[in-house]
Design a protein around this motif. Structure first.
Motif, mmCIF file in Angstrom:
data_model
loop_
_atom_site.group_PDB
_atom_site.id
_atom_site.type_symbol
_atom_site.label_atom_id
_atom_site.label_comp_id
_atom_site.label_asym_id
_atom_site.label_seq_id
_atom_site.Cartn_x
_atom_site.Cartn_y
_atom_site.Cartn_z
ATOM 1 N N MET A 100 0.790 -1.083 0.034
ATOM 2 C CA MET A 100 -0.137 0.180 0.008
ATOM 3 C C MET A 100 0.941 1.232 -0.171
ATOM 4 O O MET A 100 0.436 2.135 -0.515
ATOM 5 N N ALA A 101 1.970 1.184 0.661
ATOM 6 C CA ALA A 101 2.804 2.299 0.805
ATOM 7 C C ALA A 101 3.633 2.505 -0.451
ATOM 8 O O ALA A 101 3.519 3.607 -1.055
ATOM 9 N N SER A 102 3.800 1.442 -1.214
ATOM 10 C CA SER A 102 4.327 1.600 -2.681
ATOM 11 C C SER A 102 3.410 2.080 -3.601
ATOM 12 O O SER A 102 3.643 3.078 -4.598
ATOM 13 N N LEU A 103 2.008 1.872 -3.480
ATOM 14 C CA LEU A 103 1.116 2.257 -4.335
ATOM 15 C C LEU A 103 0.821 3.811 -4.273
ATOM 16 O O LEU A 103 0.559 4.429 -5.096
ATOM 17 N N PHE A 104 0.844 4.082 -2.770
ATOM 18 C CA PHE A 104 0.470 5.657 -2.508
ATOM 19 C C PHE A 104 1.866 6.278 -3.189
ATOM 20 O O PHE A 104 1.535 7.601 -3.885
ATOM 21 N N LEU A 105 3.182 5.769 -3.037
ATOM 22 C CA LEU A 105 4.036 6.566 -3.546
ATOM 23 C C LEU A 105 4.040 6.697 -5.155
ATOM 24 O O LEU A 105 4.512 7.730 -5.736
ATOM 25 N N LYS A 106 3.651 5.706 -5.647
ATOM 26 C CA LYS A 106 3.530 5.919 -6.889
ATOM 27 C C LYS A 106 2.071 6.360 -7.545
ATOM 28 O O LYS A 106 1.982 6.748 -8.800
ATOM 29 N N LYS A 107 1.588 7.046 -6.701
ATOM 30 C CA LYS A 107 -0.027 7.647 -6.818
ATOM 31 C C LYS A 107 -0.622 6.830 -7.697
ATOM 32 O O LYS A 107 -1.307 7.362 -8.876
ATOM 33 N N THR A 108 -0.990 5.603 -7.434
ATOM 34 C CA THR A 108 -1.867 4.614 -8.039
ATOM 35 C C THR A 108 -3.322 5.019 -7.881
ATOM 36 O O THR A 108 -3.597 5.805 -7.241
ATOM 37 N N ASN A 109 -3.889 4.956 -8.899
ATOM 38 C CA ASN A 109 -5.561 5.093 -9.198
ATOM 39 C C ASN A 109 -6.116 4.708 -7.506
ATOM 40 O O ASN A 109 -6.109 3.759 -7.276
ATOM 41 N N ALA A 110 -6.866 5.796 -7.021
ATOM 42 C CA ALA A 110 -7.475 5.418 -5.711
ATOM 43 C C ALA A 110 -8.340 4.159 -5.834
ATOM 44 O O ALA A 110 -8.515 3.531 -4.565
ATOM 45 N N ASP A 111 -9.138 3.957 -6.737
ATOM 46 C CA ASP A 111 -10.063 2.886 -6.859
ATOM 47 C C ASP A 111 -9.234 1.356 -6.846
ATOM 48 O O ASP A 111 -9.710 0.683 -6.251
ATOM 49 N N ASP A 112 -8.068 1.434 -7.290
ATOM 50 C CA ASP A 112 -7.323 0.185 -7.299
ATOM 51 C C ASP A 112 -6.820 -0.038 -5.820
ATOM 52 O O ASP A 112 -6.790 -1.133 -5.253
ATOM 53 N N ILE A 113 -6.442 1.240 -4.973
ATOM 54 C CA ILE A 113 -5.783 0.863 -3.780
ATOM 55 C C ILE A 113 -7.282 0.468 -2.855
ATOM 56 O O ILE A 113 -7.165 -0.329 -2.114
ATOM 57 N N LYS A 114 -8.438 1.077 -3.045
ATOM 58 C CA LYS A 114 -9.509 0.598 -2.250
ATOM 59 C C LYS A 114 -10.023 -0.813 -2.476
ATOM 60 O O LYS A 114 -10.413 -1.440 -1.750
ATOM 61 N N ARG A 115 -9.869 -1.281 -3.816
ATOM 62 C CA ARG A 115 -10.134 -2.593 -4.149
ATOM 63 C C ARG A 115 -9.196 -3.465 -3.516
ATOM 64 O O ARG A 115 -9.568 -4.646 -2.896
ATOM 65 N N ILE A 116 -7.774 -3.351 -3.309
ATOM 66 C CA ILE A 116 -6.809 -3.996 -2.860
ATOM 67 C C ILE A 116 -7.136 -4.191 -1.475
ATOM 68 O O ILE A 116 -7.211 -5.389 -0.692
ATOM 69 N N GLY A 117 -7.404 -2.849 -0.653
ATOM 70 C CA GLY A 117 -7.573 -2.886 0.719
ATOM 71 C C GLY A 117 -8.917 -3.452 1.254
ATOM 72 O O GLY A 117 -9.017 -4.316 2.136
ATOM 73 N N GLY A 118 -9.849 -3.400 0.333
ATOM 74 C CA GLY A 118 -11.193 -4.280 0.696
ATOM 75 C C GLY A 118 -10.992 -5.745 0.558
ATOM 76 O O GLY A 118 -11.526 -6.422 1.532
ATOM 77 N N HIS A 119 -10.188 -6.372 -0.297
ATOM 78 C CA HIS A 119 -9.986 -7.716 -0.569
ATOM 79 C C HIS A 119 -9.057 -8.258 0.579
ATOM 80 O O HIS A 119 -9.391 -9.297 1.006
ATOM 81 N N PHE A 120 -8.167 -7.449 1.087
ATOM 82 C CA PHE A 120 -7.389 -7.764 2.236
ATOM 83 C C PHE A 120 -8.166 -7.873 3.347
ATOM 84 O O PHE A 120 -7.988 -8.825 4.222
ATOM 85 N N LEU A 121 -9.047 -6.855 3.777
ATOM 86 C CA LEU A 121 -9.952 -7.021 4.852
ATOM 87 C C LEU A 121 -10.821 -8.126 4.766
ATOM 88 O O LEU A 121 -11.094 -8.918 5.983
ATOM 89 N N ILE A 122 -11.085 -8.652 3.692
ATOM 90 C CA ILE A 122 -11.998 -9.882 3.428
ATOM 91 C C ILE A 122 -11.145 -11.221 4.001
ATOM 92 O O ILE A 122 -11.731 -11.909 4.892
ATOM 93 N N VAL A 123 -9.964 -11.157 3.365
ATOM 94 C CA VAL A 123 -9.064 -12.031 3.635
ATOM 95 C C VAL A 123 -8.887 -12.356 5.253
ATOM 96 O O VAL A 123 -8.878 -13.508 5.975
ATOM 97 N N MET A 124 -8.510 -11.378 5.828
ATOM 98 C CA MET A 124 -8.210 -11.331 7.183
ATOM 99 C C MET A 124 -9.466 -11.195 8.149
ATOM 100 O O MET A 124 -9.542 -12.294 9.042
ATOM 101 N N SER A 125 -10.582 -11.120 7.779
ATOM 102 C CA SER A 125 -11.862 -11.275 8.419
ATOM 103 C C SER A 125 -12.252 -12.574 8.507
ATOM 104 O O SER A 125 -12.629 -13.375 9.343
#
Length: 412
Positions: free
Chosen positions: A250-275
């Motif tokens: 996530m830090a790498s994606l922020f530094l690369k200024k990746t599209n916010a939708d991609d960041i949210k998508r990865i974060g959402g799927h990560f929360l699903i895995v952990m939950s």
């Protein structure tokens, strides 16, 4: 089915045959050893007898010696053994051996699938999968102990008791058993391929080009959570590595200024895995469920300030400076560090290195107070994943050397 069809499209028919034959041979050899031996957990009080009570209706699984409490131990392999007995009338003792037969070949195939996903080359992936099972240190040097008894037995024709006993010394490791030996502890045989499946699906959620990302996230959570019922110590290490990898990603994606939708998508799927993994691990039974329920010794961990001393339980105490430790783990550590440096730009290999490194350091610095020797299991996880990475390294290194040799000959 989807992953097998992908492999079928990327591998030749000859490579598929080699892969299948290798998996069958590994299962057959491992099965012969399992059927002809009674080692580790076959007749342990907390396994065969526990499986018998489960088959008779002990579910949710209670501790037979304390029926008012949930089982404060992993029981995944025992649950499967009881199921095999109830469904197919397979005797309990044979049910454990069946697991070794099935999961040994499955470990090889899962390791190959993960390696091929990472590296995309058949030879490197095949070598990584093979070394995952059979990799070890310099324990084979114990063949020297066999020279004298074999000489006296077959050359001097003297009476020698157990002339081939040295073979066990070439296989059995005091600190870090190879996976092919350790999986006769059936919890590892069942838990390791499930853990590899969790890692494979976890990698998929970071690939924006993949379809069915939600399915991969749910499967990663299910695999990871269920692995806690077989290899809970490994589950904790993998869980921590996943969190660290996610933060770095996530830090790498922020530094690369990746599209916010991609960041949210990865974060959402990560929360699903952990939950999914967290809920399953905390409520399905075993050590983590017991710790959540307040069982006194389930979460009794402490920091080991004298990290150079290793508690071996009934075998006494060992140190990281003794020859046995260096013989078993010295070479794997050197090769592992070389492999990580060679693949330092490959994020997925660095993730596996995080798991392996954590598995190596945890037994040295963390002490499980009720049963300190249980932490030794993590050396086996280090050994398996370290040799997985080493296999990728050796395969790619040999390819690079061949390419350099051909270039040299061409220029010459």
């Amino acid at each position: 089915k989807t992953e097998s069809s992908i492999l079928a499209n990327q591998l030749t028919s000859r490579q598929m045959r080699i892969l299948l034959i290798a998996a069958v041979l590994i299962s057959a050899v491992s099965g012969i050893v399992a059927l002809r031996s009674l080692v580790l957990d076959d007749l342990a009080m907390s396994h065969a007898s526990l499986a018998a009570t489960i088959s008779e209706g002990n579910f949710p699984v209670k501790d037979p010696s304390s029926p008012g409490h949930l089982m404060n131990y992993h029981y995944g392999s025992d649950l499967l053994t009881a199921s095999l007995y109830n469904v197919a009338y397979i005797p309990l003792w044979l049910g454990y051996d069946i697991q070794t037969i099935i999961f040994s070949g499955l470990i090889f195939l899962m390791a190959f699938l993960l390696a091929f996903e990472i590296i995309g080359r058949f030879r490197s992936a095949f070598l990584a999968a093979f070394l995952t099972l059979y990799g070890g240190g310099l324990i084979w040097l114990n063949f020297i102990h066999g020279i004298s008894p074999l000489w006296h037995k077959y050359i001097l024709h003297e009476q020698v008791i157990g002339p081939w006993a040295f073979i066990w010394e070439m296989v059995y490791m005091k600190f870090s058993p190879s996976l092919v030996l350790g999986m006769n502890n059936h919890s590892g045989a069942m838990g390791f391929p499930i853990m590899l499946g969790a890692i494979y699906c976890y990698f998929k959620i970071f690939n924006s080009e993949e379809k069915k990302l939600l399915a991969y996230a749910v499967m990663a959570g299910l695999f990871l959570g269920y692995s806690a019922l077989s290899v809970e110590t490994s589950f904790i290490i993998v869980l921590i590595a996943m969190v660290i990898f996610f933060i770095i990603k996530m830090a790498s994606l922020f530094l690369k200024k990746t599209n916010a939708d991609d960041i949210k998508r990865i974060g959402g799927h990560f929360l699903i895995v952990m939950s999914v993994a967290g809920l399953l691990a905390l409520f399905q039974g075993g050590v983590l469920t017991a710790a959540k329920s307040g069982v006194a010794d389930a979460a009794s961990f402490g920091f080991n300030w004298r990290f150079w001393l290793i508690d071996l339980g009934r075998y006494g105490q060992g140190t990281i400076f003794e020859w046995e430790f260096l013989k078993e783990l010295g070479l794997p550590v050197i090769l592992f560090l070389s492999a990580v440096w060679f693949h330092r730009r490959n994020g997925r290999i660095i993730f596996l290195a995080l798991i392996a490194g954590g598995a190596f350091l945890a037994p040295l610095f963390v002490r499980f107070i009720p049963r300190p020797w249980e932490m030794m299991r993590l050396f086996g996880l280090f050994n398996a994943l370290a040799f997985f990475v080493i296999g990728l390294f050796l395969g790619d290194l040999s390819l690079k050397l061949r390419q350099n040799h051909h270039q040299y000959r061409y220029l010459k």
